[in-house]
Enzyme design. Structure first.
Site, PDB file in Angstrom:
ATOM      1  N   THR A  49      -6.239  -1.301   1.218  1.00  0.00           N
ATOM      2  CA  THR A  49      -6.621  -3.213   2.030  1.00  0.00           C
ATOM      3  C   THR A  49      -5.460  -3.950   2.060  1.00  0.00           C
ATOM      4  O   THR A  49      -5.826  -4.919   2.955  1.00  0.00           O
ATOM      5  CB  THR A  49      -8.041  -3.251   0.963  1.00  0.00           C
ATOM      6  OG1 THR A  49      -6.688  -4.180  -0.387  1.00  0.00           O
ATOM      7  CG2 THR A  49      -8.619  -2.489   0.074  1.00  0.00           C
ATOM      8  N   TRP A  50      -3.877  -3.601   1.808  1.00  0.00           N
ATOM      9  CA  TRP A  50      -3.171  -4.288   2.686  1.00  0.00           C
ATOM     10  C   TRP A  50      -3.366  -4.305   3.772  1.00  0.00           C
ATOM     11  O   TRP A  50      -3.935  -3.055   4.506  1.00  0.00           O
ATOM     12  CB  TRP A  50      -1.881  -3.739   1.790  1.00  0.00           C
ATOM     13  CG  TRP A  50      -0.483  -4.631   2.358  1.00  0.00           C
ATOM     14  CD1 TRP A  50      -0.125  -5.658   2.234  1.00  0.00           C
ATOM     15  CD2 TRP A  50       0.771  -4.030   2.730  1.00  0.00           C
ATOM     16  NE1 TRP A  50       0.964  -6.387   3.036  1.00  0.00           N
ATOM     17  CE2 TRP A  50       1.055  -5.315   2.998  1.00  0.00           C
ATOM     18  CE3 TRP A  50       1.522  -2.741   2.511  1.00  0.00           C
ATOM     19  CZ2 TRP A  50       2.796  -4.540   3.619  1.00  0.00           C
ATOM     20  CZ3 TRP A  50       2.454  -2.556   3.920  1.00  0.00           C
ATOM     21  CH2 TRP A  50       3.524  -3.302   3.336  1.00  0.00           C
ATOM     22  N   ASP A  66      -7.721  -0.305  -3.833  1.00  0.00           N
ATOM     23  CA  ASP A  66      -6.969  -1.323  -4.504  1.00  0.00           C
ATOM     24  C   ASP A  66      -6.974  -2.490  -4.082  1.00  0.00           C
ATOM     25  O   ASP A  66      -6.449  -2.483  -2.689  1.00  0.00           O
ATOM     26  CB  ASP A  66      -5.316  -0.172  -4.154  1.00  0.00           C
ATOM     27  CG  ASP A  66      -4.464  -1.016  -5.119  1.00  0.00           C
ATOM     28  OD1 ASP A  66      -3.661  -1.012  -5.912  1.00  0.00           O
ATOM     29  OD2 ASP A  66      -3.898  -1.873  -3.766  1.00  0.00           O
ATOM     30  N   TYR A  85      -3.553 -10.545  -0.187  1.00  0.00           N
ATOM     31  CA  TYR A  85      -4.189  -9.763   0.684  1.00  0.00           C
ATOM     32  C   TYR A  85      -4.981 -10.865   1.208  1.00  0.00           C
ATOM     33  O   TYR A  85      -5.101 -10.685   1.955  1.00  0.00           O
ATOM     34  CB  TYR A  85      -4.552  -8.533   0.010  1.00  0.00           C
ATOM     35  CG  TYR A  85      -3.841  -7.688  -0.397  1.00  0.00           C
ATOM     36  CD1 TYR A  85      -1.592  -7.622  -0.505  1.00  0.00           C
ATOM     37  CD2 TYR A  85      -3.504  -6.235  -0.864  1.00  0.00           C
ATOM     38  CE1 TYR A  85      -1.480  -6.534  -0.629  1.00  0.00           C
ATOM     39  CE2 TYR A  85      -3.479  -5.472  -1.453  1.00  0.00           C
ATOM     40  CZ  TYR A  85      -2.067  -5.598  -1.381  1.00  0.00           C
ATOM     41  OH  TYR A  85      -1.182  -4.332  -1.719  1.00  0.00           O
ATOM     42  N   LYS A 109      -3.213  -7.378  -8.595  1.00  0.00           N
ATOM     43  CA  LYS A 109      -2.978  -7.750  -8.871  1.00  0.00           C
ATOM     44  C   LYS A 109      -2.371  -8.975  -8.867  1.00  0.00           C
ATOM     45  O   LYS A 109      -2.295  -9.581  -8.112  1.00  0.00           O
ATOM     46  CB  LYS A 109      -1.242  -6.917  -7.703  1.00  0.00           C
ATOM     47  CG  LYS A 109      -1.736  -5.870  -7.732  1.00  0.00           C
ATOM     48  CD  LYS A 109      -1.305  -5.029  -6.698  1.00  0.00           C
ATOM     49  CE  LYS A 109      -1.496  -3.381  -6.122  1.00  0.00           C
ATOM     50  NZ  LYS A 109      -2.071  -4.030  -4.853  1.00  0.00           N
ATOM     51  N   HIS A 155       2.461  -7.771  -9.410  1.00  0.00           N
ATOM     52  CA  HIS A 155       2.908  -7.779  -8.194  1.00  0.00           C
ATOM     53  C   HIS A 155       4.047  -6.795  -7.968  1.00  0.00           C
ATOM     54  O   HIS A 155       4.562  -6.078  -7.560  1.00  0.00           O
ATOM     55  CB  HIS A 155       2.537  -8.211  -7.372  1.00  0.00           C
ATOM     56  CG  HIS A 155       1.946  -7.957  -6.446  1.00  0.00           C
ATOM     57  ND1 HIS A 155       0.928  -7.698  -5.303  1.00  0.00           N
ATOM     58  CD2 HIS A 155       2.372  -6.837  -5.486  1.00  0.00           C
ATOM     59  CE1 HIS A 155       0.809  -7.657  -4.032  1.00  0.00           C
ATOM     60  NE2 HIS A 155       1.441  -6.699  -4.103  1.00  0.00           N
ATOM     61  N   GLN A 199       3.526   0.868  -9.911  1.00  0.00           N
ATOM     62  CA  GLN A 199       2.561   1.455  -8.531  1.00  0.00           C
ATOM     63  C   GLN A 199       3.883   1.113  -7.573  1.00  0.00           C
ATOM     64  O   GLN A 199       3.797  -0.041  -7.780  1.00  0.00           O
ATOM     65  CB  GLN A 199       2.005   0.347  -8.363  1.00  0.00           C
ATOM     66  CG  GLN A 199       0.799   1.210  -6.778  1.00  0.00           C
ATOM     67  CD  GLN A 199      -0.480  -0.230  -6.322  1.00  0.00           C
ATOM     68  OE1 GLN A 199      -0.220  -1.001  -5.058  1.00  0.00           O
ATOM     69  NE2 GLN A 199      -1.439  -0.179  -7.415  1.00  0.00           N
ATOM     70  N   PRO A 235       1.925   6.480   0.857  1.00  0.00           N
ATOM     71  CA  PRO A 235       1.869   7.243   0.659  1.00  0.00           C
ATOM     72  C   PRO A 235       1.828   8.023   2.074  1.00  0.00           C
ATOM     73  O   PRO A 235       2.821   9.314   2.003  1.00  0.00           O
ATOM     74  CB  PRO A 235       0.917   7.999   0.150  1.00  0.00           C
ATOM     75  CG  PRO A 235      -0.505   7.123   0.611  1.00  0.00           C
ATOM     76  CD  PRO A 235       0.277   6.400   0.326  1.00  0.00           C
ATOM     77  N   SER A 288       3.116   3.963   5.566  1.00  0.00           N
ATOM     78  CA  SER A 288       3.092   2.409   6.604  1.00  0.00           C
ATOM     79  C   SER A 288       3.048   2.929   7.931  1.00  0.00           C
ATOM     80  O   SER A 288       3.655   1.908   8.469  1.00  0.00           O
ATOM     81  CB  SER A 288       3.430   1.368   6.155  1.00  0.00           C
ATOM     82  OG  SER A 288       4.268   0.053   5.933  1.00  0.00           O
ATOM     83  N   GLY A 310       2.782   1.782  11.637  1.00  0.00           N
ATOM     84  CA  GLY A 310       1.640   0.597  12.229  1.00  0.00           C
ATOM     85  C   GLY A 310       2.156  -0.444  11.862  1.00  0.00           C
ATOM     86  O   GLY A 310       2.539  -1.848  11.998  1.00  0.00           O
ATOM     87  N   ARG A 348     -10.539   8.017   9.711  1.00  0.00           N
ATOM     88  CA  ARG A 348      -9.261   8.425   8.633  1.00  0.00           C
ATOM     89  C   ARG A 348      -9.665   7.908   7.536  1.00  0.00           C
ATOM     90  O   ARG A 348      -9.160   8.972   6.843  1.00  0.00           O
ATOM     91  CB  ARG A 348      -7.995   7.384   9.489  1.00  0.00           C
ATOM     92  CG  ARG A 348      -7.779   7.394  10.957  1.00  0.00           C
ATOM     93  CD  ARG A 348      -6.484   8.552  10.474  1.00  0.00           C
ATOM     94  NE  ARG A 348      -5.972   8.673  11.746  1.00  0.00           N
ATOM     95  CZ  ARG A 348      -4.900   8.025  12.540  1.00  0.00           C
ATOM     96  NH1 ARG A 348      -4.637   6.713  11.940  1.00  0.00           N
ATOM     97  NH2 ARG A 348      -4.474   8.313  13.084  1.00  0.00           N
TER      98      ARG A 348
END
Length: 991
Positions: free
Chosen positions: A444-445, A469, A474, A503, A536, A601, A629, A632, A634, A685
């Site tokens: 959700t970042w 997550d 965020y 986090k 984090h 992570q 994964p 990133s 965009g 997506r």
């Protein structure tokens, strides 16, 4: 002596020496000593289980150790040799004897109980839950112990109580009931860890799906001839340690098929000859290097000692790769366990299927036999009729229901050839806490504007995601909490079915802030607990400040982690872990943690595969979770953000598999054992990213991923603090220029705070080496290590003053120590690449190709190396003469056209060249270079023979005059490279 004479005779012929030498010497493969010897890498002597306990990497196996008295003496020899793991079992009938000898060792103060790791096993006639505790009580009584460190279910089959190992005594096992009884042993403390033995991937997966406490170990046959690659990979992905019995192939056991095949294997024999080890030592070392503990058994003290010599060396990559070519053969086949009158008889049509059926109950999972009627494929003929038959069957977890009759069972068709692409990938990985983390999460970042992330969470959960997550930083936890509450209230999903990760942000590392921070997270998410809570980043900010360089302060990870452990104890975090921790930082944390981190992570995808970190995490039982994964896409500020999905290997795989590049990237992550965190707010997506389970990347395509050029995308330049602690990376670079120089060092220094381990940065002041001049002053800087309080440099002006002084020193060196132009008579061509701390000299001489690798000078400390004894020279004279001199390492290769050659490792001092070692090399047709022969230490050769070799090098242009020139040339090269780097560094800091 004969070797010396033959060389001396050859040298009398001088110019024909190499030709004669090549022809007369019989090559013997032996590993060369290089600058970096992999053999000197110390292998950890323990592996960490998912309970947090450490299991020694080598154990003394005691199976078949008889007659009486022999096993006890073997245990004594092993413990005195250094073994700390003894493996036994009730069925071995030696626990009473082992207990007597252990007690004596304890009483005599040879070893303490807490320093040993004792494994025993539950035999197959005691699977009934009421028998399990009675069985371990008998074991503890015989061993004279209060607990065992590990207790295993010996085999996944079951015998009638009190009967022996005969087919007619086999009855239906009920592993779930047996395991619940095992869990009670763990709860009571009688077994500090519990596990299984001889469990296949399928059986282990079935057990993990119902276990409250996951098995810590699966002990199975494993050695180079039966490598268990699939099972090893599965165990690693589930946090289950694999322990290999019969690691030497059970030599001497007449009933074990092909028992001598392991140590007789040509790959092991070749590796043993090259490494100067025995085939047994190589086989054991292979096991440890793939991450297994190994259980060799022997009662001979010499063998016990030999088997323990597996730590201070390793199998190098080129030899290790050859192990993958070994034809696989299972030795302990277990035909005696096939019950022709009970449940485990499986009759499959065709000779191929018949051979499979005989391949043991612990090899073929029941669930693979009892399938619905499949197509008959090529065996179908018009003359054959497919008869639909209803057969009563059961899976692992239910009560036994045998097939109604043989006639019904014979009508079934098993699908033997299973395509990897059709294997269903488990949707969860098991953490070291026993909890299961879903293998795909919704990240959700950067999911904004408001309302978008909430709708994405709803879409994801309705599609099937069970892992969300998020993080405090965020800024979306309140919104996620509102949408989660509605999903719970509407009955769409239950809280216990979700896995929520959050986090701890960098401005709340102070122990008193940690609980306050999670309380805010829980309040916003409207939850009583999170399933996983991570640190984090391993850096720290001033409380309430934003991500700007001037806000960085010294982290104290140990104190922060102790506060995290309290969250775990309180239940507010069901698991705790870290994010963006390097191998070194994670290792530092593990060394002080009471509760080991469950997860690390980090950025991970096919273009940044993190192989070293993944391997380290697996070895420590820490699950790796991969963010970004898909690279990133965009994110404008992420360097090369589109490089992952544009990679040709992914595109090719996607086309062949009929999938998108994104799906292939995610599937790669799951197949290497990571959970993956793709982020998207588009429902299409989100759905596409979840379609990664019922297919896989086949081996041929998967192998191509190892060819992808690696590039870290999220480099973290914004985290480099030019006014705070992390500028110490730059100071470190200045202080450590002895080992690195010029632009190479600059690239290291600028490669981010979380890339350079703190423990490496904060070192004491090293020698200044050849760059020291009277005009150069040493500038000490206060520093600290990982675990201590912060000591920052006093100010930026002080740091710049240090750098200015260094620049002045380097400029003085550059002005005053110019090297004269290379004379026309200099016999070598010089290859000098900017930024490298080596140069290469090349020339041809009478059909020989001479190549010299020249490294940077270093300061001689005055301690004479062991090899450095020239004939007729007094040791004390040498020490005094060479103290405070600089020396240059040279590697000289003289090669004939046909590929044979000599390699000399030398040290060049002012006005003198010293040969340290010499070896004879050849190049195979494949182009691979190998060491064919290495004679005795050079210092042990006859004095006249040593002089002959010096004369040989002098004729080829390697003389004192050459080495004097190289000293000045390399010092000047280092000064220039260093000066350029210092100027760039100053600009960076000022900027």
């Amino acid at each position: 002596m004969l070797w010396n004479v033959s060389i001396a005779c050859a040298f009398r012929l001088n110019e024909t020496f190499l030709e004669n030498f090549y022809k007369t010497q019989r090559p013997r493969e032996r590993r060369a000593e290089g600058t970096h010897k992999r053999g000197n890498i110390k292998m950890a002597r323990f592996f960490t289980l998912n309970t947090g306990a450490k299991i020694p990497s080598i154990a003394l196996g005691t199976w078949q150790a008889d007659p009486p008295g022999v096993v006890g003496e073997a245990v004594v020899s092993a413990i005195k040799t250094g073994y700390r793991h003894i493996d036994t079992a009730r069925i071995y009938n030696n626990e009473k004897e082992i207990g007597l000898y252990l007690k004596k060792l304890f009483d005599d103060g040879v070893v303490k109980r807490e320093d040993l790791f004792i494994t025993s096993k539950l035999w197959c006639d005691s699977h009934a839950p009421e028998d399990v505790e009675e069985e371990i009580n008998s074991t503890l009584k015989d061993l004279q112990l209060d607990y065992v460190d590990l207790y295993l279910i010996h085999c996944p089959f079951r015998l009638k109580k009190g009967t022996d190992l005969r087919p007619e005594n086999l009855i239906q096992p009920d592993i779930p009931s047996t395991w619940r009884a095992m869990e009670k042993l763990y709860d009571s403390g009688k077994a500090r860890a519990i596990g299984v033995s001889n469990f296949s991937t399928k059986k282990l997966g079935d057990l993990l799906s119902i276990a409250r406490i996951p098995p810590a170990v699966n002990q199975v046959e494993c050695h180079p001839v039966w490598q268990q690659a699939k099972l090893r990979s599965f165990c690693q992905s589930k946090g289950v340690h694999l322990s290999g019995y019969s690691p030497l192939g059970s030599p001497g056991s007449k009933w074990v098929e092909g028992s001598g095949n392991v140590l007789a294997n040509s790959v092991l024999i070749e590796a043993a000859e090259i490494l100067g080890k025995t085939a047994a030592q190589v086989a054991l070392r292979w096991g440890i290097q793939v991450g297994n503990s190994v259980l060799p058994r022997s009662t001979k003290e010499s063998r016990i000692r030999e088997n323990f010599d597996v730590f201070d060396w390793s199998i190098p990559d080129d030899l290790f790769a050859k192990f993958s070519t070994i034809q696989q053969e299972k030795l302990i086949r277990g035909d005696s366990f096939v019950n022709t009158k009970g449940l485990y008889k499986i009759s499959l049509s065709g000779s191929l299927l018949a051979s499979v059926a005989v391949d043991k109950i612990f090899k073929i999972p029941l669930s693979s036999f009892f399938q619905s009627q499949p197509p008959r494929s090529h065996l179908s003929r018009e003359s054959r009729t497919v008869l639909p038959v209803s057969v009563s069957v059961s899976n692992f977890s239910s009560k036994a229901n045998k097939p109604a009759s043989d006639s019904e069972l014979l009508l079934r068709r098993a699908e033997v050839t299973r395509k990897r692409g059709n294997i269903k990938m488990a949707r969860f990985f098991t953490l070291n806490t026993g909890a299961q983390i879903p293998s795909v999460a919704l990240g959700t970042w950067q999911a904004d504007p408001p309302g978008v992330v909430g709708e994405a969470v709803v879409s994801a959960i309705k599609i099937g995601y069970r892992h969300i997550d998020t993080a405090r930083i965020y800024g979306n936890e309140r919104e996620i909490g509102l949408y989660l509450k509605k999903l719970f209230d509407d009955g769409v999903v239950k809280r216990e079915d979700l896995f929520i990760t959050s986090k701890l942000w960098c401005d709340s590392h102070a122990p008193e802030d940690v609980e306050e921070e999670i309380n805010l997270t829980l309040k916003d998410l409207q939850l009583d607990y999170v399933d996983l809570y991570l640190i984090h980043w391993p850096f720290r900010l001033k409380k309430g400040t934003n991500l700007r360089p001037e806000n960085f302060i010294q982290p104290d990870i140990p104190s922060t982690w102790r506060a995290m452990e309290k969250l775990y104890d309180s239940g507010k975090a069901r698991a705790i872990g870290v994010s963006n921790f390097s191998t070194t930082k994670l290792g530092d944390l593990l060394s002080i943690a009471r509760i080991p981190p469950a997860v690390n992570q980090v950025e991970c995808h096919p273009v940044w595969q993190q192989a070293k970190l993944r391997s380290f995490c697996q070895s420590k039982g820490v699950h790796l979770s991969g963010y970004s994964p898909l690279g990133s896409p965009g994110s404008k500020w992420v360097e090369g953000s589109g490089n992952v999905l544009a990679n040709s290997v992914l595109i090719e795989s996607a086309e062949k598999l009929g999938k998108t590049a994104a799906q292939v990237a995610l599937r790669w992550g799951i197949q290497v054992g990571n959970s993956v965190l793709p982020r998207s707010t588009k429902e299409s997506r989100i759905r596409e990213n979840f379609d990664v389970f019922d297919w896989s990347i086949p081996d041929d395509l998967f192998a191509k991923f190892s060819t992808i050029q690696q590039e870290k995308l999220i480099r973290g330049d914004f985290l480099v603090n030019t006014q705070g602690l992390y500028k110490m990376a730059m100071v470190f670079a200045i202080l450590r220029r002895v080992s690195l120089s010029g632009s190479l060092l600059a690239s290291v220094a600028v490669d981010k705070s979380f890339k350079i381990p703190l423990s490496a940065i904060f070192q004491s002041q090293p020698p200044r080496s050849h760059l020291s001049r009277e005009s150069c002053t040493v500038h000490p800087v206060s520093v600290s290590n990982f675990s201590s309080k912060a000591n920052k440099p006093a100010s930026d002006s002080e740091l710049l003053r240090v750098i200015d002084a260094e620049i002045k020193c380097a400029e003085d060196c550059d002005d005053h120590d110019r090297v004269e132009e290379i004379s026309e008579g200099f016999p070598f061509e010089i290859q000098n690449e900017k930024g490298k701390n080596t140069i290469t000299l090349k020339r041809c001489y009478h059909g020989e190709k001479i190549e010299v690798l020249v490294s940077m000078p270093s300061l001689v400390t005055g301690e004479e190396p062991e090899h450095d004894r020239r004939a007729g020279r007094n040791d004390e004279e040498l020490k005094k003469e060479r103290a405070n001199q600089s020396s240059i390492p040279l590697t000289i290769n003289a090669r004939k056209n046909e590929g044979h050659g000599l390699e000399f490792c030398c040290t060049a001092y002012p006005d003198e060249l010293v040969i340290d070692s010499m070896s004879f090399k050849e190049t195979k047709e494949s182009g691979e270079e190998m060491l064919a022969y290495q004679g005795p230490d050079f210092s042990d050769l006859d004095e006249n023979l040593q002089k002959s070799f010096y004369k040989y090098l002098e004729l080829r242009g390697i003389s004192a005059m050459t080495t004097n020139f190289l000293h000045e040339y390399m010092i000047n090269k280092d000064s220039r490279e260093y000066l350029l780097w210092l100027r760039d560094l100053k600009k960076l800091i000022e900027k």
